[in-house]
Scaffold this active site. Structure first.
Site, PDB file in Angstrom:
ATOM      1  N   SER A   1       8.284  30.131  37.049  1.00 37.63           N
ATOM      2  CA  SER A   1       7.449  29.392  38.432  1.00 37.63           C
ATOM      3  C   SER A   1       5.843  29.354  37.714  1.00 37.63           C
ATOM      4  O   SER A   1       6.192  30.365  37.229  1.00 37.63           O
ATOM      5  CB  SER A   1       7.885  30.020  39.743  1.00 37.63           C
ATOM      6  OG  SER A   1       6.411  29.079  40.933  1.00 37.63           O
ATOM      7  N   SER A   2       5.042  29.030  37.914  1.00 35.54           N
ATOM      8  CA  SER A   2       3.709  29.179  37.915  1.00 35.54           C
ATOM      9  C   SER A   2       3.140  29.781  39.479  1.00 35.54           C
ATOM     10  O   SER A   2       2.332  30.837  39.428  1.00 35.54           O
ATOM     11  CB  SER A   2       3.575  27.840  38.147  1.00 35.54           C
ATOM     12  OG  SER A   2       1.359  27.433  38.165  1.00 35.54           O
ATOM     13  N   HIS A   3       3.767  29.359  40.659  1.00 36.01           N
ATOM     14  CA  HIS A   3       2.650  29.731  41.847  1.00 36.01           C
ATOM     15  C   HIS A   3       2.970  31.291  42.490  1.00 36.01           C
ATOM     16  O   HIS A   3       2.831  32.122  43.091  1.00 36.01           O
ATOM     17  CB  HIS A   3       3.328  28.978  43.059  1.00 36.01           C
ATOM     18  CG  HIS A   3       4.134  29.078  43.786  1.00 36.01           C
ATOM     19  ND1 HIS A   3       4.220  29.540  45.088  1.00 36.01           N
ATOM     20  CD2 HIS A   3       5.408  28.342  43.397  1.00 36.01           C
ATOM     21  CE1 HIS A   3       5.728  29.663  45.669  1.00 36.01           C
ATOM     22  NE2 HIS A   3       6.759  29.022  44.624  1.00 36.01           N
TER      23      HIS A   3
ATOM     24  N   THR B   1       6.702  11.589  34.303  1.00 34.41           N
ATOM     25  CA  THR B   1       5.547  11.725  33.581  1.00 34.41           C
ATOM     26  C   THR B   1       5.254  13.545  33.525  1.00 34.41           C
ATOM     27  O   THR B   1       5.481  13.648  35.127  1.00 34.41           O
ATOM     28  CB  THR B   1       5.078  11.261  34.217  1.00 34.41           C
ATOM     29  OG1 THR B   1       5.363   9.920  33.538  1.00 34.41           O
ATOM     30  CG2 THR B   1       3.314  11.261  34.119  1.00 34.41           C
TER      31      THR B   1
ATOM     32  N   THR C   1      13.544  26.168  41.887  1.00 30.65           N
ATOM     33  CA  THR C   1      14.511  25.983  42.722  1.00 30.65           C
ATOM     34  C   THR C   1      14.525  24.525  41.108  1.00 30.65           C
ATOM     35  O   THR C   1      15.904  24.727  41.395  1.00 30.65           O
ATOM     36  CB  THR C   1      13.548  25.497  44.398  1.00 30.65           C
ATOM     37  OG1 THR C   1      13.468  26.731  44.583  1.00 30.65           O
ATOM     38  CG2 THR C   1      15.184  25.262  44.960  1.00 30.65           C
TER      39      THR C   1
ATOM     40  N   ASN D   1      13.567  38.934  45.411  1.00 29.25           N
ATOM     41  CA  ASN D   1      12.408  38.765  45.623  1.00 29.25           C
ATOM     42  C   ASN D   1      12.527  39.750  46.837  1.00 29.25           C
ATOM     43  O   ASN D   1      10.832  39.732  47.724  1.00 29.25           O
ATOM     44  CB  ASN D   1      12.693  37.181  46.093  1.00 29.25           C
ATOM     45  CG  ASN D   1      13.732  36.558  47.244  1.00 29.25           C
ATOM     46  OD1 ASN D   1      15.157  36.543  46.334  1.00 29.25           O
ATOM     47  ND2 ASN D   1      13.814  35.927  47.942  1.00 29.25           N
TER      48      ASN D   1
ATOM     49  N   GLN E   1      10.230  36.194  39.884  1.00 26.65           N
ATOM     50  CA  GLN E   1       9.732  37.732  40.367  1.00 26.65           C
ATOM     51  C   GLN E   1       9.084  37.873  39.323  1.00 26.65           C
ATOM     52  O   GLN E   1       8.734  39.080  39.528  1.00 26.65           O
ATOM     53  CB  GLN E   1      10.510  37.932  41.391  1.00 26.65           C
ATOM     54  CG  GLN E   1      10.717  37.254  42.752  1.00 26.65           C
ATOM     55  CD  GLN E   1       9.453  37.303  43.944  1.00 26.65           C
ATOM     56  OE1 GLN E   1       7.940  38.002  43.303  1.00 26.65           O
ATOM     57  NE2 GLN E   1       9.024  35.829  44.713  1.00 26.65           N
TER      58      GLN E   1
ATOM     59  N   CYS F   1      11.158  32.317  52.365  1.00 21.19           N
ATOM     60  CA  CYS F   1      13.165  31.534  52.578  1.00 21.19           C
ATOM     61  C   CYS F   1      13.505  30.975  53.907  1.00 21.19           C
ATOM     62  O   CYS F   1      14.625  30.293  54.490  1.00 21.19           O
ATOM     63  CB  CYS F   1      13.422  30.344  51.262  1.00 21.19           C
ATOM     64  SG  CYS F   1      12.237  31.041  50.086  1.00 21.19           S
TER      65      CYS F   1
END
Length: 406
Positions: free
Chosen positions: A203-205, A243, A76, A155, A183, A330
């Site tokens: 994304s990672s998840h 960071t 996002t 998605n 995706q 979502c």
């Protein structure tokens, strides 16, 4: 077999054990806990080295240079940074953007925000297959078009857009091309060079890594410039201050490394399970697949089906032992029919009766067979309760009925 069965891998994925194990080495005082921006001591150097390794692992999966990867808090944020960042930087060249009505909300709502700032956005209608018509996209391009944003894999319906062709058009016309690949990475081969992509969000998840971390590919040749949306210490070459969360970055890197290694064996297995699921439903009456099923034009893990004369919400209630979604994660909290399915031209009834099944790394044949059985029972039971189903079975054309309002 353990219940409930998880078939919502497109919403999120469990973190792979190998990823979780690796992440644990980067948190406590006995591990690598330093700030990668601390350049004056060993703790910072080790952390920086770990980030570099992960950056390379991520770049490897998409055919990029490690220096082209910018870490963000997720797809996002990547979408926001890509679209707002490019629009603001290049606004002296023009203020016209092109996207598609079936994009993720992170793209659509970002475009809406830019419209409030005076940009003009063209939202293309997809074909009934869910795919973009290249000719329509080309026709929408104007002299003041500065950005085109098209997702690679949808998605909700899993269709694969013709990114390479769109990339060629944009490159020839010197228009910045952004692709949301959340995706697609790790599920289909992605090569940013071959695709002519300038900006790519991921994304990672969605790929068995941790939540809260994502990335944006920013092309160096030809160089793409962005205006930052988060200001601070000038991290990530000034594009994204803050960071760096080393443990999350390491987790994402490991997840991408595993995906690159195992994709060739994992995806055919997942496709076989998806086809098994589809074959279990395809002979049922009034069942429609949403999005094209043409080979190579749909991601192997997705099946989106509308069961006519069954309300999606009541269907979900009947499937309490199966985790699936109606619409996308979502929008599944709202009772609105999926805007993606509406854009394909589905009526409210069919859009409301859609279920998205998404298959992943730990899905088994036994789970698929159990799902087919449970879904068939639920559909039969719910249709028995539906007066519309009875009328349909009697041959009454439901579209010709004038419903009276009380």
């Amino acid at each position: 077999m353990k219940l409930p069965i998880y078939l919502d891998y497109a919403a999120t994925t469990p973190v792979d054990e190998r990823v979780a194990k690796k992440m644990m080495e980067y948190m406590t005082k006995d591990g690598v806990f330093g700030n990668p921006a601390s350049r004056s001591h060993k703790f910072g150097w080790e952390a920086e080295e770990a980030v570099d390794v992960a950056r390379n692992q991520i770049a490897d999966l998409i055919g990029a240079d490690a220096r082209e990867i910018v870490f963000t808090s997720g797809a996002t944020e990547s979408d926001n940074l890509a679209i707002k960042g490019a629009a603001h930087f290049y606004q002296t060249k023009g203020k016209h953007i092109i996207t598609v009505k079936t994009e993720h909300k992170a793209v659509l709502d970002t475009c809406r925000q830019l419209e409030r700032e005076g940009f003009e956005v063209t939202y293309l209608e997809p074909e009934t297959t869910g795919l973009v018509d290249i000719a329509k996209l080309e026709a929408a391009i104007r002299p003041d078009t500065i950005l085109v944003s098209v997702m690679q894999v949808n998605n909700e319906i899993g269709v694969i857009q013709p990114i390479e062709e769109i990339g060629k058009i944009c490159r020839a016309k010197k228009i910045i091309f952004h692709v949301d690949a959340t995706q697609s990475v790790g599920k289909i081969p992605v090569d940013v060079q071959a695709l002519n992509v300038d900006l790519m969000s991921f994304s990672s998840h969605k790929l068995y890594g941790p939540k809260g971390i994502g990335g944006l590919y920013v092309c160096r040749k030809p160089r793409v410039r962005l205006e930052a949306i988060i200001h601070g210490g000038g991290h990530e070459r000034g594009m994204r201050s803050g960071t760096l969360p080393v443990h999350q970055i390491v987790g994402m890197g490991e997840a991408y490394r595993i995906a690159k290694e195992e994709m060739v064996t994992e995806m055919p297995r997942i496709k076989a399970l998806r086809d098994r699921l589809y074959n279990g439903f395809k002979d049922m009456e009034e069942v429609y697949v949403n999005g094209t099923m043409e080979a190579g034009k749909r991601v192997d893990s997705n099946l989106n089906i509308s069961f006519n004369f069954v309300e999606g919400e009541s269907m979900m209630m009947s499937l309490k032992d199966i985790a699936v979604s109606s619409g996308s994660a979502c929008t599944s909290a709202s009772l609105e029919p999926s805007y993606v399915l509406r854009a394909l031209g589905l009526n409210d009834e069919l859009a409301h009766s859609s279920i998205r099944f998404s298959i992943g790394r730990w899905t088994t044949e036994e789970e698929i067979d159990h799902t087919i059985e449970i879904v068939k029972k639920a559909v039969t039971k719910l249709r028995e309760l539906s007066p519309l189903w009875d009328m349909f079975k009697e041959g009454i054309d439901l579209n010709s009925i004038e419903w009276s309002h009380h």
